[in-house]
Write a protein that holds these residues in place. Structure first.
Motif, PDB file in Angstrom:
ATOM      1  N   GLY A 200       0.861  14.001 -25.627  1.00 23.45           N
ATOM      2  CA  GLY A 200       1.331  13.206 -26.752  1.00 23.45           C
ATOM      3  C   GLY A 200       0.271  13.032 -27.813  1.00 23.45           C
ATOM      4  N   ASP A 201       0.226  11.851 -28.377  1.00 23.19           N
ATOM      5  CA  ASP A 201      -0.683  11.569 -29.480  1.00 23.19           C
ATOM      6  C   ASP A 201      -2.115  11.369 -28.983  1.00 23.19           C
ATOM      7  OD1 ASP A 201       1.498  11.560 -31.255  1.00 23.19           O
ATOM      8  OD2 ASP A 201       1.953   9.502 -30.682  1.00 23.19           O
ATOM      9  N   GLN A 202      -3.042  11.605 -29.890  1.00 24.31           N
ATOM     10  CA  GLN A 202      -4.458  11.363 -29.620  1.00 24.31           C
ATOM     11  C   GLN A 202      -5.082  10.800 -30.888  1.00 24.31           C
ATOM     12  OE1 GLN A 202      -6.625  14.736 -28.161  1.00 24.31           O
ATOM     13  NE2 GLN A 202      -8.511  13.596 -27.824  1.00 24.31           N
ATOM     14  N   THR A 203      -5.381   9.516 -30.875  1.00 25.19           N
ATOM     15  CA  THR A 203      -5.948   8.860 -32.042  1.00 25.19           C
ATOM     16  C   THR A 203      -6.651   7.583 -31.602  1.00 25.19           C
ATOM     17  OG1 THR A 203      -5.435   7.726 -34.127  1.00 25.19           O
ATOM     18  CG2 THR A 203      -3.722   7.722 -32.455  1.00 25.19           C
ATOM     19  N   ASP A 204      -7.652   7.183 -32.357  1.00 25.82           N
ATOM     20  CA  ASP A 204      -8.340   5.927 -32.052  1.00 25.82           C
ATOM     21  C   ASP A 204      -7.804   4.779 -32.901  1.00 25.82           C
ATOM     22  OD1 ASP A 204      -9.324   6.613 -34.502  1.00 25.82           O
ATOM     23  OD2 ASP A 204     -11.443   6.639 -33.920  1.00 25.82           O
ATOM     24  N   SER A 205      -6.651   4.987 -33.518  1.00 27.28           N
ATOM     25  CA  SER A 205      -6.030   3.947 -34.338  1.00 27.28           C
ATOM     26  C   SER A 205      -5.370   2.895 -33.449  1.00 27.28           C
ATOM     27  CB  SER A 205      -4.985   4.570 -35.269  1.00 27.28           C
ATOM     28  OG  SER A 205      -4.177   3.570 -35.843  1.00 27.28           O
ATOM     29  N   ILE A 206      -5.900   1.695 -33.464  1.00 23.12           N
ATOM     30  CA  ILE A 206      -5.309   0.614 -32.681  1.00 23.12           C
ATOM     31  C   ILE A 206      -3.884   0.333 -33.156  1.00 23.12           C
ATOM     32  CG2 ILE A 206      -5.408  -1.869 -32.227  1.00 23.12           C
ATOM     33  CD1 ILE A 206      -8.362  -1.689 -31.933  1.00 23.12           C
ATOM     34  N   GLU A 207      -3.675   0.378 -34.464  1.00 26.49           N
ATOM     35  CA  GLU A 207      -2.353   0.097 -35.005  1.00 26.49           C
ATOM     36  C   GLU A 207      -1.307   1.072 -34.455  1.00 26.49           C
ATOM     37  OE1 GLU A 207      -5.128   0.270 -36.739  1.00 26.49           O
ATOM     38  OE2 GLU A 207      -5.348  -1.803 -37.441  1.00 26.49           O
ATOM     39  N   HIS A 208      -1.694   2.339 -34.338  1.00 33.45           N
ATOM     40  CA  HIS A 208      -0.767   3.331 -33.792  1.00 33.45           C
ATOM     41  C   HIS A 208      -0.371   2.973 -32.371  1.00 33.45           C
ATOM     42  CE1 HIS A 208       0.996   7.282 -32.854  1.00 33.45           C
ATOM     43  NE2 HIS A 208       0.343   7.190 -31.704  1.00 33.45           N
TER      44      HIS A 208
END
Length: 232
Positions: A200-208
């Motif tokens: 799936g997704d890979q991001t360090d965005s807390i909001e995401h």
């Protein structure tokens, strides 16, 4: 099963980190959250007790980062059933040697995205084999020896006082005609299905991740944001 609640509650300043069932229920009502395997086992034991079902905790590697705990429940004949909410089992499974229905046979419907086999080592030890869609087989050994409640609570308190630096959230989700396993770990996600593993997704965005975890679980967004912020 998740470690978000552990990190969130750890920073509340209480001397005792393992929540009792009453407090877990209050948090569930207010924030929608649950907890890690110790929380889930403690809560499940309380539910069994209220329903008049004999049950006890089992576990391994207490007082370490690899600690795990589950529950064994007994039916009216004394047969043992493994109940492992921490590993997201779909339903309890009979673990007696005389179980001719599926002992040593691969069966579906007990664990998301895998067929499982129960292999008896001896009276108090079983090995579970997890057969993945890609042909990979993983194994897990369970000691069915009951753990005394004070030992269990000591292990739980140790676990709640040691926050692993990588956030973890696992849940069961509907997928086509099955129940799949969705996992968020260290800022990336995976969906395990009978078709295989979908990255799936890979991001360090807390909001995401706040939005994603809220969508999967219904956890209150403010709670998720505060909990994830502890890992940053």
């Amino acid at each position: 099963m998740e470690t978000l609640t552990k990190a969130w509650y750890f920073h509340k300043g209480t001397s005792k980190k393992q929540r009792d069932v009453t407090l877990m229920k209050e948090h569930r009502m207010e924030y929608g959250n649950t907890g890690n395997c110790f929380d889930l086992a403690l809560w499940l034991l309380d539910e069994f007790k209220n329903d008049g079902i004999t049950a006890f905790p089992i576990g391994s590697k207490f007082h370490s980062d690899e600690a795990h705990v589950a529950v064994v429940a007994l039916d009216e004949k004394g047969n043992r059933y493994l109940c492992d909410l921490g590993d997201q089992w779909l339903q309890p499974i009979l673990v007696e040697e005389n179980n001719e229905d599926y002992t040593n046979e691969k069966v579906k419907g007990f664990f998301p995205a895998a067929e499982i086999q129960v292999q008896t080592r001896d009276q108090n030890h079983i090995e579970i084999l997890y057969h993945r869609p890609n042909g990979k087989v993983s194994k897990q050994l369970f000691d069915l020896t009951p753990i005394e409640r004070d030992v269990f609570l000591q292990g739980a308190e140790y676990s709640q006082n040691h926050v692993y630096p990588k956030p973890l959230f696992e849940c069961r989700v509907p997928y086509k005609n099955e129940i799949a396993h969705w996992e968020f770990f260290h800022w990336e996600s995976f969906l395990s299905t009978s078709e295989g593993l979908h990255e799936g997704d890979q991001t360090d965005s807390i909001e995401h991740w706040v939005n994603m975890i809220h969508e999967k679980s219904g956890y209150q967004k403010e709670f998720i944001y505060e909990a994830l912020s502890k890992y940053r």
